[in-house]
Design an enzyme around this catalytic site. Structure first.
Site, PDB file in Angstrom:
ATOM      1  N   GLU A   1       0.839  -1.232  -0.009  1.00 56.19           N
ATOM      2  CA  GLU A   1       0.085  -0.039  -0.044  1.00 56.19           C
ATOM      3  C   GLU A   1       0.978   1.202   0.001  1.00 56.19           C
ATOM      4  OE1 GLU A   1      -2.575   1.437  -0.375  1.00 56.19           O
ATOM      5  OE2 GLU A   1      -4.254   0.674   0.760  1.00 56.19           O
ATOM      6  N   ASP A   2       0.440   2.273  -0.565  1.00 55.07           N
ATOM      7  CA  ASP A   2       1.025   3.589  -0.598  1.00 55.07           C
ATOM      8  C   ASP A   2       0.925   4.354   0.812  1.00 55.07           C
ATOM      9  OD1 ASP A   2      -1.574   4.048  -0.804  1.00 55.07           O
ATOM     10  OD2 ASP A   2      -1.349   5.503  -2.553  1.00 55.07           O
TER      11      ASP A   2
ATOM     12  N   ARG B   1       1.403  11.726  -9.231  1.00 55.78           N
ATOM     13  CA  ARG B   1       1.576  10.345  -9.005  1.00 55.78           C
ATOM     14  C   ARG B   1       3.266  10.173  -9.377  1.00 55.78           C
ATOM     15  NH1 ARG B   1      -2.779   7.429  -7.549  1.00 55.78           N
ATOM     16  NH2 ARG B   1      -4.605   7.660  -8.388  1.00 55.78           N
TER      17      ARG B   1
ATOM     18  N   PHE C   1      -2.320  16.189   3.981  1.00 56.20           N
ATOM     19  CA  PHE C   1      -2.450  15.613   2.588  1.00 56.20           C
ATOM     20  C   PHE C   1      -1.075  15.587   1.788  1.00 56.20           C
ATOM     21  CE2 PHE C   1      -3.768  14.943  -1.824  1.00 56.20           C
ATOM     22  CZ  PHE C   1      -4.681  13.888  -1.608  1.00 56.20           C
TER      23      PHE C   1
HETATM   24  P1  IMP Z   1      -8.184   5.220   4.026  1.00 55.84           P
HETATM   25  O1  IMP Z   1      -9.056   4.244   3.526  1.00 55.84           O
HETATM   26  O2  IMP Z   1      -8.608   6.390   4.554  1.00 55.84           O
HETATM   27  O3  IMP Z   1      -6.873   4.528   4.805  1.00 55.84           O
HETATM   28  O4  IMP Z   1      -7.329   5.570   2.656  1.00 55.84           O
HETATM   29  C1  IMP Z   1      -6.471   5.080   1.826  1.00 55.84           C
HETATM   30  C2  IMP Z   1      -6.375   5.431   0.265  1.00 55.84           C
HETATM   31  O5  IMP Z   1      -6.558   6.805   0.443  1.00 55.84           O
HETATM   32  C3  IMP Z   1      -4.999   5.153   0.334  1.00 55.84           C
HETATM   33  O6  IMP Z   1      -4.590   4.119  -0.370  1.00 55.84           O
HETATM   34  C4  IMP Z   1      -4.743   6.553  -0.748  1.00 55.84           C
HETATM   35  O7  IMP Z   1      -5.067   6.074  -2.088  1.00 55.84           O
HETATM   36  C5  IMP Z   1      -5.547   7.413  -0.462  1.00 55.84           C
HETATM   37  N1  IMP Z   1      -4.795   8.384   0.715  1.00 55.84           N
HETATM   38  C6  IMP Z   1      -4.884   8.609   1.850  1.00 55.84           C
HETATM   39  N2  IMP Z   1      -4.388   9.681   2.461  1.00 55.84           N
HETATM   40  C7  IMP Z   1      -3.761  10.378   1.249  1.00 55.84           C
HETATM   41  C8  IMP Z   1      -2.819  11.309   1.025  1.00 55.84           C
HETATM   42  O8  IMP Z   1      -2.380  12.224   1.793  1.00 55.84           O
HETATM   43  N3  IMP Z   1      -2.768  11.606  -0.174  1.00 55.84           N
HETATM   44  C9  IMP Z   1      -2.815  10.974  -1.372  1.00 55.84           C
HETATM   45  N4  IMP Z   1      -4.060   9.955  -1.068  1.00 55.84           N
HETATM   46  C10 IMP Z   1      -3.953   9.505  -0.023  1.00 55.84           C
HETATM   47 MG    MG Z   2      -4.045   3.779  -2.137  1.00 56.18          MG
END
Ligand code: IMP
Ligand code: MG
Length: 178
Positions: free
Chosen positions: A102-103, A168, A155
């Site tokens: 995961e990123d 990206r 962010f």
């Molecule tokens: P979650 O479901 O809230 O944990 O978010 C997961 C997904 O949201 C990640 O896999 C990212 O693709 C995206 N995401 C969350 N935070 C960021 C950020 O700071 N920048 C860009 N994408 C984000």
């Molecule tokens: Mg993601």
């Protein structure tokens, strides 16, 4: 370049490429120690995990299988909490050690959704490898196995992460300017 503009927002350079590389290499080593002599399946979480996974694979010193999954969960700079399985695993996961690449883990909603769905494939286990994590935003109890860097709840873009699909391809990671 210290500042960039994507769509309507300005971002400042936050984590240089070299620091990211160091972290990815270290993560690859830690995961390799964990996987031992097994051949793990690495599930790259598209699209965000793509750039990280590419470098991770190059640093991974053992045999591995790469596969891809995609969950759509995010629009703009805030997590919507709504999820859809867009690409399912194509490799057989039955009885195999699986690692999600995961990123970032933010609220953990995406992670919870994926773990729930992946259980149906009966893997030996699913562990989580995430380059970034925002502990302040995390809303789940799921333990995160391998985290590259913990970052504040702001962010970020770059190195696979996007702001409405832009950013990206940036080599460094940038943070939204307050
Ligand atoms: P979650 O479901 O809230 O944990 O978010 C997961 C997904 O949201 C990640 O896999 C990212 O693709 C995206 N995401 C969350 N935070 C960021 C950020 O700071 N920048 C860009 N994408 C984000
Ligand atoms: Mg993601």
């Amino acid at each position: 370049m210290e500042q960039i503009k994507l769509h309507d927002k300005v971002f400042e350079r936050y984590i240089p490429h070299a620091k990211i590389q160091e972290t990815v290499q270290e993560l690859a080593g830690r995961v390799y120690e964990d996987a031992g002599r097994q051949v793990p399946v690495f599930l790259v979480v598209l699209k965000g995990g793509m750039v990280f996974a590419t470098d991770f694979a190059k640093h991974y010193p053992g045999e591995m299988i790469l596969d891809y999954i995609r969950v759509k969960s995010y629009s703009g700079t805030r997590s919507t909490g709504q999820m859809e399985w867009l690409i399912k695993p194509s490799e057989d996961l039955q009885g195999r050690p699986v690692y999600l690449l995961e990123d970032i883990v933010d609220t953990g909603n995406t992670l919870a959704f994926m773990l729930d769905r992946l259980a149906e494939y009966n893997p030996a286990y699913v562990k989580i490898v995430s380059l970034f994590h925002k502990p302040e935003a995390y809303r789940k109890d799921i333990p995160l196995d391998f985290i590259g860097m913990k970052i504040p709840n702001k962010f970020i873009v770059g190195y696979g992460l996007d702001y409405d699909e832009l950013g990206r391809n940036l080599k460094d990671v940038y943070q939204l300017k307050a």
